[in-house]
Structure formats: C-alpha cells, structure tokens
Design a protein around this motif. Sequence first.
Motif, PDB file in Angstrom:
ATOM      1  N   TYR A  45       0.862  -1.186   0.000  1.00 59.86           N
ATOM      2  CA  TYR A  45       0.000   0.000   0.000  1.00 59.86           C
ATOM      3  C   TYR A  45       0.901   1.240   0.000  1.00 59.86           C
ATOM      4  CZ  TYR A  45       0.953   0.391   5.098  1.00 59.86           C
ATOM      5  OH  TYR A  45       1.556   0.524   6.320  1.00 59.86           O
ATOM      6  N   PRO A  46       0.382   2.424  -0.345  1.00 55.64           N
ATOM      7  CA  PRO A  46      -1.044   2.761  -0.556  1.00 55.64           C
ATOM      8  C   PRO A  46      -1.525   2.614  -1.988  1.00 55.64           C
ATOM      9  CG  PRO A  46       0.244   4.776  -0.510  1.00 55.64           C
ATOM     10  CD  PRO A  46       1.221   3.648  -0.255  1.00 55.64           C
ATOM     11  N   ARG A  47      -0.607   2.393  -2.954  1.00 57.52           N
ATOM     12  CA  ARG A  47      -1.021   2.421  -4.364  1.00 57.52           C
ATOM     13  C   ARG A  47      -0.943   1.066  -5.045  1.00 57.52           C
ATOM     14  NH1 ARG A  47       2.001   6.602  -2.854  1.00 57.52           N
ATOM     15  NH2 ARG A  47       1.145   8.714  -3.014  1.00 57.52           N
ATOM     16  N   GLY A  48      -0.449   0.045  -4.359  1.00 61.55           N
ATOM     17  CA  GLY A  48      -0.346  -1.272  -4.973  1.00 61.55           C
ATOM     18  C   GLY A  48       0.643  -1.312  -6.118  1.00 61.55           C
ATOM     19  N   ARG A  49       1.720  -0.560  -5.999  1.00 60.47           N
ATOM     20  CA  ARG A  49       2.743  -0.551  -7.048  1.00 60.47           C
ATOM     21  C   ARG A  49       3.404  -1.924  -7.163  1.00 60.47           C
ATOM     22  NH1 ARG A  49       3.923   4.665  -8.609  1.00 60.47           N
ATOM     23  NH2 ARG A  49       3.485   6.339  -7.121  1.00 60.47           N
ATOM     24  N   ARG A  50       3.973  -2.204  -8.357  1.00 59.77           N
ATOM     25  CA  ARG A  50       4.676  -3.461  -8.591  1.00 59.77           C
ATOM     26  C   ARG A  50       6.153  -3.193  -8.887  1.00 59.77           C
ATOM     27  NH1 ARG A  50       1.764  -8.082  -9.348  1.00 59.77           N
ATOM     28  NH2 ARG A  50      -0.516  -7.823  -9.178  1.00 59.77           N
ATOM     29  N   THR A  51       6.889  -4.249  -9.077  1.00 57.84           N
ATOM     30  CA  THR A  51       8.351  -4.225  -9.214  1.00 57.84           C
ATOM     31  C   THR A  51       8.867  -3.075 -10.064  1.00 57.84           C
ATOM     32  OG1 THR A  51       8.385  -6.630  -9.039  1.00 57.84           O
ATOM     33  CG2 THR A  51      10.370  -5.569  -9.898  1.00 57.84           C
ATOM     34  N   GLU A  52       8.358  -2.987 -11.291  1.00 56.27           N
ATOM     35  CA  GLU A  52       8.917  -2.039 -12.263  1.00 56.27           C
ATOM     36  C   GLU A  52       8.683  -0.578 -11.879  1.00 56.27           C
ATOM     37  OE1 GLU A  52       4.803  -3.308 -13.353  1.00 56.27           O
ATOM     38  OE2 GLU A  52       6.692  -4.346 -12.901  1.00 56.27           O
ATOM     39  N   SER A  53       7.707  -0.304 -11.023  1.00 55.12           N
ATOM     40  CA  SER A  53       7.414   1.089 -10.663  1.00 55.12           C
ATOM     41  C   SER A  53       7.925   1.466  -9.278  1.00 55.12           C
ATOM     42  CB  SER A  53       5.904   1.345 -10.741  1.00 55.12           C
ATOM     43  OG  SER A  53       5.214   0.493  -9.842  1.00 55.12           O
ATOM     44  N   ILE A  54       8.707   0.569  -8.659  1.00 57.42           N
ATOM     45  CA  ILE A  54       9.299   0.834  -7.348  1.00 57.42           C
ATOM     46  C   ILE A  54      10.794   1.073  -7.521  1.00 57.42           C
ATOM     47  CG2 ILE A  54       9.628  -0.006  -4.988  1.00 57.42           C
ATOM     48  CD1 ILE A  54       7.265  -1.912  -5.453  1.00 57.42           C
ATOM     49  N   SER A  55      11.288   2.188  -7.039  1.00 57.62           N
ATOM     50  CA  SER A  55      12.705   2.510  -7.220  1.00 57.62           C
ATOM     51  C   SER A  55      13.596   1.571  -6.407  1.00 57.62           C
ATOM     52  CB  SER A  55      12.980   3.958  -6.802  1.00 57.62           C
ATOM     53  OG  SER A  55      12.899   4.093  -5.388  1.00 57.62           O
ATOM     54  N   THR A  56      14.841   1.457  -6.837  1.00 56.21           N
ATOM     55  CA  THR A  56      15.810   0.618  -6.122  1.00 56.21           C
ATOM     56  C   THR A  56      15.959   1.070  -4.681  1.00 56.21           C
ATOM     57  OG1 THR A  56      17.049   0.171  -8.147  1.00 56.21           O
ATOM     58  CG2 THR A  56      18.214  -0.145  -6.068  1.00 56.21           C
ATOM     59  N   GLU A  57      16.046   2.381  -4.472  1.00 56.32           N
ATOM     60  CA  GLU A  57      16.218   2.917  -3.120  1.00 56.32           C
ATOM     61  C   GLU A  57      15.024   2.577  -2.232  1.00 56.32           C
ATOM     62  OE1 GLU A  57      18.859   4.709  -5.906  1.00 56.32           O
ATOM     63  OE2 GLU A  57      16.653   4.661  -5.937  1.00 56.32           O
ATOM     64  N   THR A  58      13.826   2.595  -2.817  1.00 57.02           N
ATOM     65  CA  THR A  58      12.634   2.259  -2.053  1.00 57.02           C
ATOM     66  C   THR A  58      12.626   0.779  -1.693  1.00 57.02           C
ATOM     67  OG1 THR A  58      11.373   4.000  -3.142  1.00 57.02           O
ATOM     68  CG2 THR A  58      10.113   2.284  -2.043  1.00 57.02           C
ATOM     69  N   LYS A  59      13.096  -0.065  -2.607  1.00 53.27           N
ATOM     70  CA  LYS A  59      13.195  -1.498  -2.308  1.00 53.27           C
ATOM     71  C   LYS A  59      14.152  -1.729  -1.138  1.00 53.27           C
ATOM     72  CE  LYS A  59      12.272  -2.817  -7.107  1.00 53.27           C
ATOM     73  NZ  LYS A  59      12.866  -3.331  -8.364  1.00 53.27           N
ATOM     74  N   VAL A  60      15.244  -0.984  -1.134  1.00 50.92           N
ATOM     75  CA  VAL A  60      16.199  -1.065  -0.020  1.00 50.92           C
ATOM     76  C   VAL A  60      15.524  -0.634   1.276  1.00 50.92           C
ATOM     77  CG1 VAL A  60      18.307  -0.057   0.956  1.00 50.92           C
ATOM     78  CG2 VAL A  60      18.254  -0.761  -1.449  1.00 50.92           C
ATOM     79  N   CYS A  61      14.795   0.471   1.219  1.00 51.56           N
ATOM     80  CA  CYS A  61      14.105   0.993   2.403  1.00 51.56           C
ATOM     81  C   CYS A  61      13.073  -0.013   2.904  1.00 51.56           C
ATOM     82  CB  CYS A  61      13.433   2.322   2.074  1.00 51.56           C
ATOM     83  SG  CYS A  61      12.697   3.160   3.495  1.00 51.56           S
TER      84      CYS A  61
END
Length: 354
Positions: free
Chosen positions: A262-278
């Motif tokens: 959440y909140p937008r239900g984003r998937r792999t391709e729309s999530i930044s590398t830094e956010t994945k780390v976070c």
Amino acid sequence: MSSQAKQDNLIPEEYLQISSNIVSTFGNRTPVSLCIYDEEFSRVAPLFPKETRLTPKKKEQMIKQCLEGNLFITKDDYAGLAGHISQNLGALLTEHYLDETAAAEIFYSGILEKIRSFYSNPITETLDQLKAVLAIFSEYVWVDRNRWSYFFNTLRRENDLCCHSVNTLFVGTAVYLKTVHKGDEKLELNSLGLGLILHDIGMTQIPAALMTKNGPFLYKEKQRMQEHVDIAEKMINRLEIKDEMVRSCILDHHERLDGSGYPRGRRTESISTETKVCSVADAFCAMISKRWHRNGINPILAAIVLTESSKRYDKNLTSALVSFIISNNPEMQTLIKDREKMQQLRALALKQCD
C-alpha cells in the motif's frame, strides 16, 4: 604520551588518549576530567577536573599536552566524552584514537538525538540540523565501508519510533552499499540517508494508544495505521522536501514487488531501487525490535523470513542482508554453522511467510 612512555607501554589500560581533533570541540569548559602522564613519577596525574573553565593559559597548556600525545581521560569518563562528541560528530571524520565500536555508538546517539528533535518539532530548522548530521554520517561510512561490522552491533531493539528510524538508516545504507554501488566512485548518500531515516515520519501523527496497542489490530485500526503514508505526504509537502529519492522512500516503503503493498499497490517495475532497499530495511528492523504485543525475533531469522518472501521483497537485497549479518556478527557466524538450528529457523521463517 612521550616516546619513552609509548615504548615502555606505561599507561594503564583504564586510560584513553584523546586527540587535538576532539580537544578542538571543547569550547570554554572541559566536558570531562583530563589527565597527563607524569614522567617524573611514572604515573598518570590529574590535569583539569570536569567543567574546568579554560582560560587562555589553561587552554594553551591543554593543547600543548595534547600535541605531545600526553592527554588522557579515564574509561569511567568515556561515556561523558561520547555524549560530548555526539554533539560534535564532525570531529569523528578525522579522529584516529577512538575505536570503531565507540565511534558507531557515538554516531547512533548523535543521530538519535537529532531525529528526536525533528520529530518533536518538525520544522525547517530541525530538518536542516538532521541533514547536517546525516552528511557527516555519509562521509564517515564512505571512507571505509568495513565500518558496518560495528554499526550493525549498535542497533537498538526497544519499541521506539526514533530508534527504529536510526536502525533503518544503518541497515538500509549497509545493504545499499553492499548490493547497489560497486567500484571506487564516490557516491552521494545524503538523499538515501534522509529517505531512510524519515520513512516513517507519518507515524509521529498516529495516536499513541494505537501505536502501543497490546495485540493485533482490528480492520479499522489497520486502516488508520496505513494512513501514516498519506500523513507523511502532507508533512513533507509542508516542509518542501522535493528530492524524489527521499519522497519515494517515505511514500512507497510499504509497496511490495507483487503489488500486495500500500497505498497504491505498485509493482516491481514502478518501485525505485532505493525504495526497495528501504522496504527491506524497514521490515527487518521492525521484526527484530520489541513491540507491545511481541518480542523481537532473532536477526538471522528476520533476514531469512524476508529472503523466503521473494515475491514481496527483492531477493538480491535480502540475500545481501543475510550475508551482511553473518559476516559482521560472531554470534551469527556460530549460528549459521549449526545445521539443525538453521533448519529450525528456516521452518519458522516459512511459517511466518504463510
């Protein structure tokens, strides 16, 4: 210390030498008691007691002894010195006498104080103070990435939002340096650091009764907790935080690779590398920390849980986290060699993922 004293190793272990770099931060009074080595009597002798007013003559005397390598504090005064340095973290960039364990603890205390100050009064002034400390932190870890073996052991596991924020900063930066950045090119870590430490800024506006609930959330309570992301967006807009890396860590750290977040239900391709780390750092630090309704779990189990959740978390990042924990913690190195224990932990991890 005089060359003869150094040669004969005459200074007892309960004394620690301090440098001109640290002394330069003292101001008009000594934050701790100072000692010198008295060659005539072959012993360490008092120079100035704590809170001595440093007149020009006394300051000159102190600096002279320091430059000669002859200025010490007792280990009993070490906590006081650490508290002082945590207010002057820039001194650690060129400090050579403090060991890495002590420096990591001092950084934790210094950054923790700044995030507490900002969360209690989230205005531009306290934000700038936090940014200044993070810039020093970023420079310090860049100089020697091996320092992470000490930073991991400073993580605190109490149920405290500010401690969770600093934990996430430490773990997230370590994973990022280990997996994303390669080579010797200097990397600007300030934006990532700010995003990691502010990722849960919206939680500061969630009612305390909900934050400290002793048990699982009801559906409406869970929805209320998830609103911290929307709250955070309003806060960072008011503070005019426009850096996209910072904003993505704050607004998307609960998004998951399979779209289940959440909140937008984003998937792999729309999530930044830094956010994945976070996301990985946030989830790991939440699992190892105590909550009102449960105790924190073993760090290696927490990392394995994330690794087994490969549909939700980036497996390269979670595997790097496991590797990092094992390589930088003797206790975990022993644990990983116990096959039976590791099988039990993996079974527990799979159960947690169900």
